[in-house]
Design a protein around this motif. Structure first.
Motif, mmCIF file in Angstrom:
data_model
loop_
_atom_site.group_PDB
_atom_site.id
_atom_site.type_symbol
_atom_site.label_atom_id
_atom_site.label_comp_id
_atom_site.label_asym_id
_atom_site.label_seq_id
_atom_site.Cartn_x
_atom_site.Cartn_y
_atom_site.Cartn_z
ATOM 1 N N LEU A 1 0.817 -1.212 0.000
ATOM 2 C CA LEU A 1 0.000 0.000 0.000
ATOM 3 C C LEU A 1 0.853 1.265 0.000
ATOM 4 O O LEU A 1 0.328 2.373 -0.076
ATOM 5 C CB LEU A 1 -0.915 0.006 1.228
ATOM 6 C CG LEU A 1 -2.049 -1.024 1.220
ATOM 7 C CD1 LEU A 1 -2.729 -1.075 2.578
ATOM 8 C CD2 LEU A 1 -3.057 -0.722 0.135
ATOM 9 N N GLU B 1 -8.571 3.934 5.792
ATOM 10 C CA GLU B 1 -7.520 2.958 5.505
ATOM 11 C C GLU B 1 -8.116 1.567 5.277
ATOM 12 O O GLU B 1 -7.629 0.798 4.439
ATOM 13 C CB GLU B 1 -6.486 2.922 6.623
ATOM 14 C CG GLU B 1 -6.940 2.297 7.924
ATOM 15 C CD GLU B 1 -5.953 2.482 9.067
ATOM 16 O OE1 GLU B 1 -5.916 1.604 9.934
ATOM 17 O OE2 GLU B 1 -5.246 3.510 9.106
ATOM 18 N N GLU C 1 -9.625 1.617 1.778
ATOM 19 C CA GLU C 1 -8.557 1.546 0.783
ATOM 20 C C GLU C 1 -8.006 0.120 0.681
ATOM 21 O O GLU C 1 -7.705 -0.368 -0.405
ATOM 22 C CB GLU C 1 -7.427 2.516 1.148
ATOM 23 C CG GLU C 1 -6.249 2.511 0.182
ATOM 24 C CD GLU C 1 -6.615 2.991 -1.216
ATOM 25 O OE1 GLU C 1 -5.822 2.742 -2.145
ATOM 26 O OE2 GLU C 1 -7.680 3.610 -1.387
ATOM 27 N N LYS D 1 -10.272 -1.942 -1.294
ATOM 28 C CA LYS D 1 -10.136 -1.626 -2.716
ATOM 29 C C LYS D 1 -9.012 -2.427 -3.364
ATOM 30 O O LYS D 1 -9.199 -3.029 -4.432
ATOM 31 C CB LYS D 1 -9.860 -0.133 -2.890
ATOM 32 C CG LYS D 1 -9.498 0.275 -4.316
ATOM 33 C CD LYS D 1 -9.111 1.742 -4.393
ATOM 34 C CE LYS D 1 -8.619 2.106 -5.794
ATOM 35 N NZ LYS D 1 -8.195 3.521 -5.870
#
Length: 293
Positions: A152, A234, A237, A240
């Protein structure tokens, strides 16, 4: 995510440093997963080859070498955090099940290094955290969290605490599915289906586990006010970047919907958010059409 002073779970089996009998080999699935994680981290094909070699070598570490290993401060902090998250899921799901007139039986969390034997067969670190309904345990090699943070592009591990918690809560979500009879019924259906149709059922199971992770987060925050806006962002994300379409497109430049087993990025974000917002246990991914997933 604020867990300072919170209890640790007693349902943790720490097998780190023990031999998991990993000499059976990495396997094609493991190699593909390593490739995906490598590309997600910005690596190239040369890095894939290196990482596969490293993983294969690590699976052949002798028992005596593993037992002599000392864990870093970060690894010990992750182990404590994981135990606290598991304890939170025990407390929250215990109350949720009680409200439904049921009794919650908490799963055991097994921490391992490189490879582990389970009632569902041998597991390796390359597949990431997973749940086995055969022994009602969730299995985690904590190195996954370090890999996830690098993938990430986040340097400070503290910035991903709730994302880590989401990963654990997702696996506990599969345990909830198991206790409610959803997981077993789905697996029976999948055994009689074509690969494509079975994949569709798998997507519903994974999205439901995302939803249940959100339900846990909803009541965790309602009870302890432990989650802030950055934590939510977070986790979203993370949902995702672990969507099937995102991973496939990152690795090979295109996606194949018929091969999806966990759901798209949009689906995973949507169901996690829905659970976080509502905490409604009457909702299920098995009660909606494909277009509504």
């Amino acid at each position: 995510m604020r867990l300072d002073g919170r209890r640790e779970s007693s349902n943790v089996d720490d097998r780190r440093g023990m031999s998991g009998g990993a000499k059976a080999g990495l396997g094609l699935g493991g190699i593909v997963l390593i490739a995906v994680m490598t590309f997600l981290s910005g690596g190239n094909i040369g890095d894939v080859i290196t990482n596969v070699g490293t993983q294969m070598a690590s699976q052949n570490v002798t028992t005596s070498d593993q037992q002599q290993r000392e864990f870093t401060e970060e690894e010990q902090a992750l182990a404590k955090f994981s135990s606290q998250v598991l304890a939170s899921t025990e407390d929250i799901w215990g109350k949720v099940f009680e409200s439904m007139g049921r009794t919650y039986k908490a799963p055991k969390m097994v921490l391992y290094t490189n490879a582990v034997q389970t009632a569902c067969g041998q597991g390796t670190a390359s597949v990431g955290p997973f749940y086995c309904s055969g022994d009602q345990c969730l299995y985690i090699d904590l190195s996954f969290f370090t890999t996830m943070r690098r993938s990430l592009g986040i340097q400070n591990k503290g910035d991903l605490d709730f994302a880590y918690a989401y990963v654990i809560a997702h696996e506990v979500g599969h345990h909830v599915e198991n206790l409610l009879g959803i997981l077993g019924k789905a697996h029976q259906q999948m055994s009689r289906m074509s690969k494509t149709d079975a994949n569709k059922v798998s997507v519903r199971l994974e999205l439901l586990a995302d939803y249940y992770a959100g339900v846990w987060g909803h009541y965790e925050n309602e009870t302890f006010q432990s989650i802030d806006e950055n934590d939510l962002l977070e986790a979203i994300e993370t949902a995702k970047v672990i969507g099937d379409n995102y991973l496939q497109e990152k690795a090979q430049g295109y996606s194949s919907p018929e091969s999806f087993t966990h759901g798209t990025s949009a689906q995973r974000m949507r169901w996690l958010k829905r659970g976080l917002q509502t905490g409604d246990m009457s909702v299920s991914t098995f009660n909606v059409s494909e277009s509504e997933l």
